[in-house]
Design a protein around this motif. Structure first.
Motif, mmCIF file in Angstrom:
data_model
loop_
_atom_site.group_PDB
_atom_site.id
_atom_site.type_symbol
_atom_site.label_atom_id
_atom_site.label_comp_id
_atom_site.label_asym_id
_atom_site.label_seq_id
_atom_site.Cartn_x
_atom_site.Cartn_y
_atom_site.Cartn_z
ATOM 1 N N VAL A 59 0.838 -1.204 0.000
ATOM 2 C CA VAL A 59 0.000 0.000 0.000
ATOM 3 C C VAL A 59 0.874 1.256 0.000
ATOM 4 N N ALA A 60 1.906 1.248 0.828
ATOM 5 C CA ALA A 60 2.802 2.410 0.873
ATOM 6 C C ALA A 60 3.480 2.613 -0.479
ATOM 7 N N TRP A 61 3.914 1.523 -1.091
ATOM 8 C CA TRP A 61 4.554 1.642 -2.394
ATOM 9 C C TRP A 61 3.573 2.185 -3.429
ATOM 10 N N ALA A 62 2.353 1.662 -3.425
ATOM 11 C CA ALA A 62 1.364 2.103 -4.410
ATOM 12 C C ALA A 62 1.024 3.574 -4.231
ATOM 13 N N ALA A 63 0.899 4.006 -2.986
ATOM 14 C CA ALA A 63 0.558 5.403 -2.726
ATOM 15 C C ALA A 63 1.665 6.340 -3.169
ATOM 16 N N LEU A 64 2.894 5.946 -2.956
ATOM 17 C CA LEU A 64 4.004 6.833 -3.278
ATOM 18 C C LEU A 64 4.572 6.623 -4.681
ATOM 19 N N SER A 65 4.109 5.586 -5.385
ATOM 20 C CA SER A 65 4.637 5.361 -6.730
ATOM 21 C C SER A 65 4.253 6.496 -7.667
ATOM 22 N N LEU A 66 3.121 7.130 -7.400
ATOM 23 C CA LEU A 66 2.723 8.278 -8.211
ATOM 24 C C LEU A 66 3.651 9.465 -7.974
ATOM 25 N N VAL A 67 4.047 9.651 -6.725
ATOM 26 C CA VAL A 67 4.921 10.761 -6.373
ATOM 27 C C VAL A 67 6.339 10.511 -6.885
ATOM 28 N N SER A 68 6.719 9.238 -7.003
ATOM 29 C CA SER A 68 8.105 8.924 -7.371
ATOM 30 C C SER A 68 8.457 9.384 -8.778
ATOM 31 N N ARG A 69 7.449 9.683 -9.580
ATOM 32 C CA ARG A 69 7.755 10.197 -10.928
ATOM 33 C C ARG A 69 8.424 11.564 -10.834
ATOM 34 N N SER A 70 7.982 12.344 -9.861
ATOM 35 C CA SER A 70 8.601 13.656 -9.697
ATOM 36 C C SER A 70 9.780 13.603 -8.731
ATOM 37 N N LEU A 71 9.790 12.607 -7.847
ATOM 38 C CA LEU A 71 10.906 12.416 -6.916
ATOM 39 C C LEU A 71 11.467 11.006 -7.105
ATOM 40 N N PRO A 72 12.355 10.811 -8.064
ATOM 41 C CA PRO A 72 12.883 9.468 -8.349
ATOM 42 C C PRO A 72 13.521 8.839 -7.107
ATOM 43 N N GLY A 73 13.273 7.564 -6.944
ATOM 44 C CA GLY A 73 13.846 6.830 -5.823
ATOM 45 C C GLY A 73 12.941 6.740 -4.623
ATOM 46 N N LEU A 74 11.875 7.521 -4.598
ATOM 47 C CA LEU A 74 10.982 7.502 -3.440
ATOM 48 C C LEU A 74 10.271 6.158 -3.303
ATOM 49 N N GLY A 75 9.874 5.547 -4.434
ATOM 50 C CA GLY A 75 9.232 4.234 -4.399
ATOM 51 C C GLY A 75 10.155 3.178 -3.829
ATOM 52 N N LEU A 76 11.420 3.213 -4.250
ATOM 53 C CA LEU A 76 12.414 2.271 -3.736
ATOM 54 C C LEU A 76 12.632 2.480 -2.246
ATOM 55 N N LEU A 77 12.806 3.716 -1.837
ATOM 56 C CA LEU A 77 13.011 4.031 -0.424
ATOM 57 C C LEU A 77 11.816 3.591 0.408
ATOM 58 N N THR A 78 10.617 3.829 -0.107
ATOM 59 C CA THR A 78 9.403 3.428 0.594
ATOM 60 C C THR A 78 9.320 1.916 0.726
ATOM 61 N N ALA A 79 9.664 1.202 -0.329
ATOM 62 C CA ALA A 79 9.626 -0.259 -0.291
ATOM 63 C C ALA A 79 10.605 -0.799 0.747
ATOM 64 N N VAL A 80 11.807 -0.259 0.774
ATOM 65 C CA VAL A 80 12.820 -0.719 1.726
ATOM 66 C C VAL A 80 12.400 -0.414 3.160
ATOM 67 N N LEU A 81 12.029 0.840 3.404
ATOM 68 C CA LEU A 81 11.662 1.231 4.773
ATOM 69 C C LEU A 81 10.364 0.562 5.230
ATOM 70 N N GLY A 82 9.414 0.432 4.318
ATOM 71 C CA GLY A 82 8.154 -0.237 4.661
ATOM 72 C C GLY A 82 8.370 -1.702 5.007
ATOM 73 N N ALA A 83 9.206 -2.375 4.234
ATOM 74 C CA ALA A 83 9.486 -3.786 4.483
ATOM 75 C C ALA A 83 10.209 -3.960 5.825
ATOM 76 N N ARG A 84 11.154 -3.086 6.100
ATOM 77 C CA ARG A 84 11.872 -3.166 7.386
ATOM 78 C C ARG A 84 10.931 -2.902 8.559
ATOM 79 N N ALA A 85 10.049 -1.915 8.402
ATOM 80 C CA ALA A 85 9.129 -1.559 9.493
ATOM 81 C C ALA A 85 8.140 -2.686 9.773
ATOM 82 N N THR A 86 7.606 -3.300 8.719
ATOM 83 C CA THR A 86 6.655 -4.384 8.961
ATOM 84 C C THR A 86 7.348 -5.601 9.556
ATOM 85 N N ALA A 87 8.576 -5.881 9.130
ATOM 86 C CA ALA A 87 9.325 -7.001 9.724
ATOM 87 C C ALA A 87 9.612 -6.728 11.192
#
Length: 192
Positions: free
Chosen positions: A139-167
């Protein structure tokens, strides 16, 4: 003409065809079927890891081994989340799959650290109770994937941090659950 009958043995891991057949035959029980398959597949690895780690660090406490397992799988979650972010249109599926597998590994390792058999079919119920389905990272990745077009790397950062937080959240739940369980077992054995 003789026919070949296959006998189902619950102790052996099903082949992927059998697992797929089970999932198609009983789609409503998919979480239970997948949890049981995870226990059969990942449980022996968790038991071996705990045995090898205790042999390497004989003075390590249960808490120290639990911290080591948590660190390993939180780090692994971040790596898998980062790699999953590169799956293109399949990113949500890759993230959810990586998250569920990492959480199952984490829960089974913590069960083994606390003296429980990670291959016991009862651990499947633990997985269903403790491991999250991994939707938070997706969900976090999907929400921020739209923003990542203007801020490259945000989707990747969100995926990494989201995965770490849920673990990390799964680790907290599982550690509390197994510590409570261990306390109840030692308390009941002391009152006998």
């Amino acid at each position: 003409m003789t026919t070949l009958r296959l006998v189902k043995d619950e102790r052996t891991a099903p082949t992927s065809d059998t697992l797929v057949e089970q999932l198609f035959a009983e789609p409503a029980r998919s979480p239970e079927i997948l949890a049981a398959a995870a226990v059969r597949t990942l449980g022996p690895k968790a038991r071996n890891w705990v045995d090898q780690t205790r042999a390497a660090y004989p003075a390590a406490t249960r808490e120290a081994l639990a911290r080591l397992a948590v660190q390993q799988f939180v780090r692994s979650a971040g790596l898998r989340g980062g790699l999953g972010a590169f799956a293109g249109p399949y990113t949500p599926i890759a993230l959810a799959t990586a998250t569920v597998i990492t959480h199952a590994e984490l829960v089974l390792h913590l069960a083994a650290v606390h003296g429980l058999d990670p291959t016991d079919p009862e651990r499947a119920a633990d997985l269903l109770k403790l491991a999250s389905p991994g939707m938070g990272a997706v969900v976090a990745w999907a929400a921020l994937s739209l923003v990542s077009r203007s801020l490259p790397g945000l989707g990747l950062l969100t995926a990494v941090l989201g995965a770490r937080a849920t673990a990390d959240a799964v680790a907290v739940r599982a550690s509390r659950f197994y510590a409570e369980y261990s306390s109840q077992v030692s308390h009941s054995s002391g009152s006998d």
